[in-house]
Design an enzyme around this catalytic site. Structure first.
Site, PDB file in Angstrom:
ATOM      1  N   TYR A  30       0.812  -1.213   0.000  1.00  0.00           N
ATOM      2  CA  TYR A  30       0.000   0.000   0.000  1.00  0.00           C
ATOM      3  C   TYR A  30       0.850   1.269   0.000  1.00  0.00           C
ATOM      4  O   TYR A  30       0.329   2.355  -0.273  1.00  0.00           O
ATOM      5  CB  TYR A  30      -0.925   0.048   1.224  1.00  0.00           C
ATOM      6  CG  TYR A  30      -1.837  -1.132   1.393  1.00  0.00           C
ATOM      7  CD1 TYR A  30      -2.049  -2.054   0.364  1.00  0.00           C
ATOM      8  CD2 TYR A  30      -2.480  -1.365   2.607  1.00  0.00           C
ATOM      9  CE1 TYR A  30      -2.872  -3.152   0.532  1.00  0.00           C
ATOM     10  CE2 TYR A  30      -3.317  -2.452   2.783  1.00  0.00           C
ATOM     11  CZ  TYR A  30      -3.502  -3.351   1.753  1.00  0.00           C
ATOM     12  OH  TYR A  30      -4.320  -4.431   1.925  1.00  0.00           O
ATOM     13  N   HIS A  71       0.394 -11.767   2.522  1.00  0.00           N
ATOM     14  CA  HIS A  71      -0.582 -11.044   1.711  1.00  0.00           C
ATOM     15  C   HIS A  71      -1.269 -11.922   0.658  1.00  0.00           C
ATOM     16  O   HIS A  71      -2.469 -11.792   0.426  1.00  0.00           O
ATOM     17  CB  HIS A  71       0.085  -9.850   1.032  1.00  0.00           C
ATOM     18  CG  HIS A  71      -0.859  -8.724   0.749  1.00  0.00           C
ATOM     19  ND1 HIS A  71      -0.452  -7.437   0.555  1.00  0.00           N
ATOM     20  CD2 HIS A  71      -2.213  -8.693   0.629  1.00  0.00           C
ATOM     21  CE1 HIS A  71      -1.507  -6.657   0.331  1.00  0.00           C
ATOM     22  NE2 HIS A  71      -2.584  -7.411   0.370  1.00  0.00           N
TER      23      HIS A  71
END
Length: 275
Positions: free
Chosen positions: A47, A106
């Site tokens: 991010y 992730h």
């Protein structure tokens, strides 16, 4: 409201997602969320906002927050390079902390996720993380990990909303003692979901918004959930779920809306080189 993870670690049932927020907009969203009762924030190296999350946590503590929980993740690039420890330490540095509350993998990069999990176990056993888990794992991914794991994942963070209820995965994870955490819980405000007649009817009954009904469905279904918004009004709404409860009939009605519709990648058909 907290949940007890399978290692005894208590974690907020509801937190705030932060992708793709950065800079002042992220700090403002964190402030709004905290003022409305949120003490848990989700981030990832992917991010590009871990440094800002770290700044935000420090600001909230200056404002009186006694405890803020942070989730971050092991990236695919670190999985591919095999440098799990280096990536974890880099996250610590970017966040300005010495410990991660919840550390997740992730994505299940096919060639590397089992080995990466074993490295994450070492980090956890050394006391550098309160709990470890995964994201975007189907049952067969979890099966492979559990064949060799000495630590059962505490959390599986997946895309989950009424158009993608993940019922079989939820049942599987419940059997294994793994909490499901929903991301994109309102399917990025997709009209197929937000304009759904059944949800609009339930929302009208309680004088709530459709997103509030969906978040309440998550909570009453025993799921963890991390809605994301940059809007102060929306954030306040997301964390204002008291004063009403959905009936069993309404919960079942929402469960029945599933059409396996995704707004993000299917882990079995994703291009991991781009994630």
């Amino acid at each position: 409201m907290f949940v007890d993870l399978n290692n005894g670690f208590c974690y907020p049932q509801m937190g705030a997602g932060t992708f793709p927020l950065k800079g002042y907009s992220l700090l403002k969203a964190m402030y709004y969320a905290y003022k409305n009762g949120c003490i848990s924030f989700d981030t990832s190296p992917a991010y590009g906002n871990e440094r800002w999350i770290g700044i935000g946590v420090k600001v909230l503590k200056l404002l009186g927050a006694k405890r803020i929980y942070v989730t971050t993740k092991l990236s695919n690039s670190a999985q591919r390079s095999g440098d799990v420890r280096g990536e974890f330490n880099s996250s610590l540095k970017r966040l300005g902390v010495t410990y991660i509350d919840l550390y997740l993998m992730h994505w299940p990069n096919p060639e590397t996720y089992v080995e990466a999990w074993l490295e994450m176990e070492k980090i956890y056993k050394e006391g550098h993380a309160g709990a470890i888990g995964v994201c975007n794992f189907h049952e067969h991914h979890l099966d492979k990990i559990l064949e060799v794991a000495t630590v059962v994942p505490a959390v599986n963070q997946v895309e989950l909303h009424p158009l993608l209820t993940q019922k079989k995965l939820r049942e599987y994870c419940a059997e294994k003692g793994i909490y499901i955490q929903s991301y994109s819980p309102v399917a990025r405000m997709d009209k197929k979901l937000i304009d759904n007649e059944a949800l609009l009817s339930i929302a009208d009954k309680y004088g709530k918004s459709v997103p509030q009904i969906i978040l309440k469905w998550n909570i009453q279904s025993g799921l963890m959930v991390i809605p994301k918004s940059a809007s102060g009004v929306r954030i306040k709404e997301n964390f204002s779920l008291e004063g009403f409860s959905l009936t069993d009939v309404e919960l079942n009605t929402i469960d029945s809306l599933n059409v396996n519709y995704r707004v993000r990648h299917d882990p079995d058909n994703a291009d991991f080189s781009k994630l």
